[in-house]
Design a protein around this motif. Structure first.
Motif, PDB file in Angstrom:
ATOM      1  N   ARG A 221      -1.038   8.735  -5.147  1.00  9.82           N
ATOM      2  CA  ARG A 221       0.051   7.838  -4.732  1.00  9.82           C
ATOM      3  C   ARG A 221      -0.443   6.914  -3.622  1.00  9.82           C
ATOM      4  O   ARG A 221      -1.592   7.013  -3.170  1.00  9.82           O
ATOM      5  CB  ARG A 221       1.243   8.653  -4.241  1.00  9.82           C
ATOM      6  CG  ARG A 221       0.960   9.398  -2.949  1.00  9.82           C
ATOM      7  CD  ARG A 221       2.159  10.157  -2.446  1.00  9.82           C
ATOM      8  NE  ARG A 221       2.075  10.391  -1.020  1.00  9.82           N
ATOM      9  CZ  ARG A 221       2.869  11.191  -0.325  1.00  9.82           C
ATOM     10  NH1 ARG A 221       3.813  11.858  -0.947  1.00  9.82           N
ATOM     11  NH2 ARG A 221       2.727  11.342   0.970  1.00  9.82           N
ATOM     12  N   ILE A 223      -1.740   4.339  -0.949  1.00 12.31           N
ATOM     13  CA  ILE A 223      -2.937   3.512  -0.836  1.00 12.31           C
ATOM     14  C   ILE A 223      -4.027   3.996  -1.802  1.00 12.31           C
ATOM     15  O   ILE A 223      -4.704   3.197  -2.453  1.00 12.31           O
ATOM     16  CB  ILE A 223      -3.447   3.520   0.630  1.00 12.31           C
ATOM     17  CG1 ILE A 223      -2.428   2.804   1.537  1.00 12.31           C
ATOM     18  CG2 ILE A 223      -4.806   2.877   0.739  1.00 12.31           C
ATOM     19  CD1 ILE A 223      -2.729   2.874   3.022  1.00 12.31           C
ATOM     20  N   ASP A 242      -6.878  14.722  -5.845  1.00  9.85           N
ATOM     21  CA  ASP A 242      -5.723  15.008  -4.964  1.00  9.85           C
ATOM     22  C   ASP A 242      -5.433  16.498  -5.018  1.00  9.85           C
ATOM     23  O   ASP A 242      -5.998  17.233  -5.853  1.00  9.85           O
ATOM     24  CB  ASP A 242      -4.491  14.179  -5.351  1.00  9.85           C
ATOM     25  CG  ASP A 242      -3.647  13.804  -4.118  1.00  9.85           C
ATOM     26  OD1 ASP A 242      -3.280  14.714  -3.366  1.00  9.85           O
ATOM     27  OD2 ASP A 242      -3.381  12.615  -3.921  1.00  9.85           O
ATOM     28  N   ASN A 295     -10.088   8.539   1.298  1.00 10.85           N
ATOM     29  CA  ASN A 295      -8.761   7.987   1.607  1.00 10.85           C
ATOM     30  C   ASN A 295      -7.742   9.055   1.983  1.00 10.85           C
ATOM     31  O   ASN A 295      -6.831   8.786   2.768  1.00 10.85           O
ATOM     32  CB  ASN A 295      -8.260   7.199   0.380  1.00 10.85           C
ATOM     33  CG  ASN A 295      -6.767   6.965   0.452  1.00 10.85           C
ATOM     34  OD1 ASN A 295      -6.281   6.114   1.202  1.00 10.85           O
ATOM     35  ND2 ASN A 295      -6.003   7.756  -0.304  1.00 10.85           N
ATOM     36  N   TYR A 363      -4.102  12.395  15.159  1.00  7.67           N
ATOM     37  CA  TYR A 363      -4.411  11.407  14.108  1.00  7.67           C
ATOM     38  C   TYR A 363      -5.431  10.380  14.626  1.00  7.67           C
ATOM     39  O   TYR A 363      -6.412  10.058  13.952  1.00  7.67           O
ATOM     40  CB  TYR A 363      -3.106  10.732  13.697  1.00  7.67           C
ATOM     41  CG  TYR A 363      -3.209   9.752  12.554  1.00  7.67           C
ATOM     42  CD1 TYR A 363      -3.403  10.177  11.239  1.00  7.67           C
ATOM     43  CD2 TYR A 363      -3.084   8.379  12.782  1.00  7.67           C
ATOM     44  CE1 TYR A 363      -3.472   9.267  10.188  1.00  7.67           C
ATOM     45  CE2 TYR A 363      -3.147   7.469  11.740  1.00  7.67           C
ATOM     46  CZ  TYR A 363      -3.338   7.914  10.445  1.00  7.67           C
ATOM     47  OH  TYR A 363      -3.413   7.006   9.407  1.00  7.67           O
ATOM     48  N   ILE A 396       0.997  -0.433   6.573  1.00  7.62           N
ATOM     49  CA  ILE A 396       0.990  -0.651   5.119  1.00  7.62           C
ATOM     50  C   ILE A 396       2.224   0.045   4.551  1.00  7.62           C
ATOM     51  O   ILE A 396       2.546   1.173   4.942  1.00  7.62           O
ATOM     52  CB  ILE A 396      -0.298  -0.054   4.479  1.00  7.62           C
ATOM     53  CG1 ILE A 396      -1.578  -0.569   5.179  1.00  7.62           C
ATOM     54  CG2 ILE A 396      -0.345  -0.339   2.977  1.00  7.62           C
ATOM     55  CD1 ILE A 396      -1.882  -2.042   5.029  1.00  7.62           C
ATOM     56  N   THR A 398       3.981   2.310   2.582  1.00  8.92           N
ATOM     57  CA  THR A 398       3.769   3.490   1.723  1.00  8.92           C
ATOM     58  C   THR A 398       4.776   4.580   2.112  1.00  8.92           C
ATOM     59  O   THR A 398       5.531   4.424   3.071  1.00  8.92           O
ATOM     60  CB  THR A 398       2.357   4.096   1.900  1.00  8.92           C
ATOM     61  OG1 THR A 398       2.255   4.631   3.223  1.00  8.92           O
ATOM     62  CG2 THR A 398       1.250   3.088   1.674  1.00  8.92           C
TER      63      THR A 398
END
Ligand code: NAD
Length: 457
Positions: A221, A223, A242, A295, A363, A396, A398
């Protein structure tokens, strides 16, 4: 989460009201492989010819910039363009003298006045650290200041970027110039991109990834799915990775792209071997990965004062440790299904890793760590012609950013030069640019995909 403000500001009544109130007017950005609608104007400060040679290599028609100020109204300024232009490419590779900066201004001024929607300013200079003269370095660094400011002044979805060359060839620069001119770079602005030298550099071809294997983690899903679809569009066999819990969405994404799905939690210690084994069994023992895209990522936001070891560790594990372990496994030249010589490693960092973010120390640590790892690894892989780069997305649209509280989300959307959030495809296109076989001269770089967000440098 749809961007309601942008929709409102684009309908006739909303446009009138928001304009009257002086509110942001987010333009529709040109995306995809489309080139600027108007002329590509070529300007030269000094005697450099690398821009001209690169544009000719790309087969692009250019119009010479108006350079002669004798035909003007006596103001000393260059005459105005008589129609809208699509882009200006300014070759300042021989600019070494402080007076050369005035020429940059004189050439950009009329071009900016005539710039059409989603226009492009691309300045090509020399990387300042390559020069021994203080004045030369100052001039080359000044170009960055100009471009970063012009990026903030562009209207109607335009961007401005700086290409810094070393002893680069036109073939080494071609993929960058093409990317920046095309709609593929819609959400990249105010950025310097450094090009190294590579005597094997080749001009871009289409499709860029015919018969190449590309692995994308976190691809079910957001990006990741978009990255996978850009690579599939450009001819790659994509392996979409994934977690098993996302198995259905992963299978759906893989089927729609003609790729293969690999259910795998990347934090398992042998994840790299599992990826290589999948590639070898699916494509044959001699098959090698052209590009691996790290990613997959998670957030577990809390102020550091409230962050326990589990919240801290899980984010670092997925976002940083797993990617480093996978690199180690895939870089082993003896592993069937590992990374090819001449291959590409591309990591997804974040502007949080550059500027820091309240509530995201874990993060930001992981994403800054990604940037550190990219810079450290790149010089070691030159012998194998493997490049290592990172993209740092800003805001972005998402599922990850849909979780952000509404007011913060709205602020993040507007607080950049194009006054809107980016789309996952903007990140995908930038990653595909790094992964392009023609981008062999670009390594150790971190490119922000943030619409020139005002946050961080
Ligand atoms: P997302 O949450 O929509 O997607 C992340 C994907 O990674 C999911 O499919 C998830 O299942 C997968 N994943 C998570 N843990 C995994 C694991 N252990 N093994 C395998 N897969 C795993 O997020 P997104 O917004 O699409 O973000 C993608 C990347 O971009 C992340 O690295 C994120 O940090 C980064 N990023 C996003 C933004 C943004 O604005 N959305 C901004 C900056 C950076």
């Amino acid at each position: 989460m749809p961007d309601l403000y942008t929709s409102i500001s684009r309908n006739p009544v909303g446009k009138m009201v928001t304009k009257k109130l002086g509110l942001p007017q987010p333009a529709t950005l040109r995306r995809g492989r489309e080139l600027p609608a108007g002329d590509i104007v070529l300007g030269t400060v000094g005697s450099g010819d690398i821009a001209a040679r690169t544009l000719s290599l790309l087969g692009l028609n250019v119009t010479e910039a108006l350079q002669d100020s004798s035909a003007t109204d006596g103001s000393g300024e260059l005459p105005a363009y008589d129609q809208k232009i699509g882009a200006i490419v300014l070759d300042a590779t021989t600019a070494r003298d402080l007076d050369d900066l005035e020429q940059v201004r004189a050439l950009l001024r009329p071009a900016l006045k005539a710039m059409g929607p989603s226009g492009r300013v691309i300045v090509i200079g020399v990387a300042p650290h390559k020069l021994t003269s203080v004045q030369g370095s100052a001039v080359c660094q000044a170009l960055e200041g100009i471009v970063r400011s012009v990026g903030k002044e562009m209207r109607a979805g335009g961007t401005a970027n700086l290409v810094q060359v070393a002893d680069s060839s036109p073939a080494g620069i071609a993929s960058t110039l093409e990317f920046l001119l095309m709609g593929r770079s819609a959400y990249v602005s105010g950025q310097p991109i450094r090009i190294g030298s590579d005597r094997h550099a080749q001009a871009p071809t289409t499709p860029a990834f015919a018969d190449k294997i590309v692995v994308v983690t976190g691809a079910s899903r957001g990006i990741g799915e978009s990255i996978a679809s850009v690579f599939a569009r450009d001819g790659a066999h994509v392996v979409l990775v994934d977690v098993p819990a996302a198995g259905d969405a992963l299978a759906k994404a893989a089927n729609s792209l003609g790729g293969t799905a690999l259910q795998l939690d990347i934090t398992t210690p042998d994840a790299g071997r599992a990826i290589a084994a999948h590639v070898a069994s699916r494509f044959g023992e001699d098959a090698r990965i052209h590009a691996v895209v790290h990613n997959a990522g998670i957030t577990r936001d809390r102020l550091l004062a409230n962050t326990d070891a589990a919240r801290w560790g899980s984010v670092l594990d997925v976002n940083l440790t797993a990617a480093l372990r996978i690199n180690d496994a895939l870089l082993d030249p003896w592993v069937p299904g590992g990374l090819a010589d001449g291959g590409r490693i591309i990591s997804v960092a974040s502007t949080s890793g550059i500027a820091g973010n309240r509530g995201q120390a874990n993060y930001a640590a992981s994403k800054a760590g990604v940037i550190g790892a990219v810079r450290a690894l790149a010089p070691h892989l030159g012998d194998r012609r493997i490049t290592v780069n990172a993209v740092a997305p800003g805001f972005i649209e998402t599922e990850m950013t849909a979780k952000i509280p509404a007011a913060t989300r709205e602020f993040a959307r507007r607080f950049n030069s194009v006054q809107q959030g980016g789309k996952p495809v903007d990140v995908g296109e930038t990653i595909a640019y790094f992964a392009d076989p023609a981008s062999s001269s670009i390594t150790g770089q971190v490119l922000r995909v943030c619409g020139q967000s005002q946050i961080g440098r």
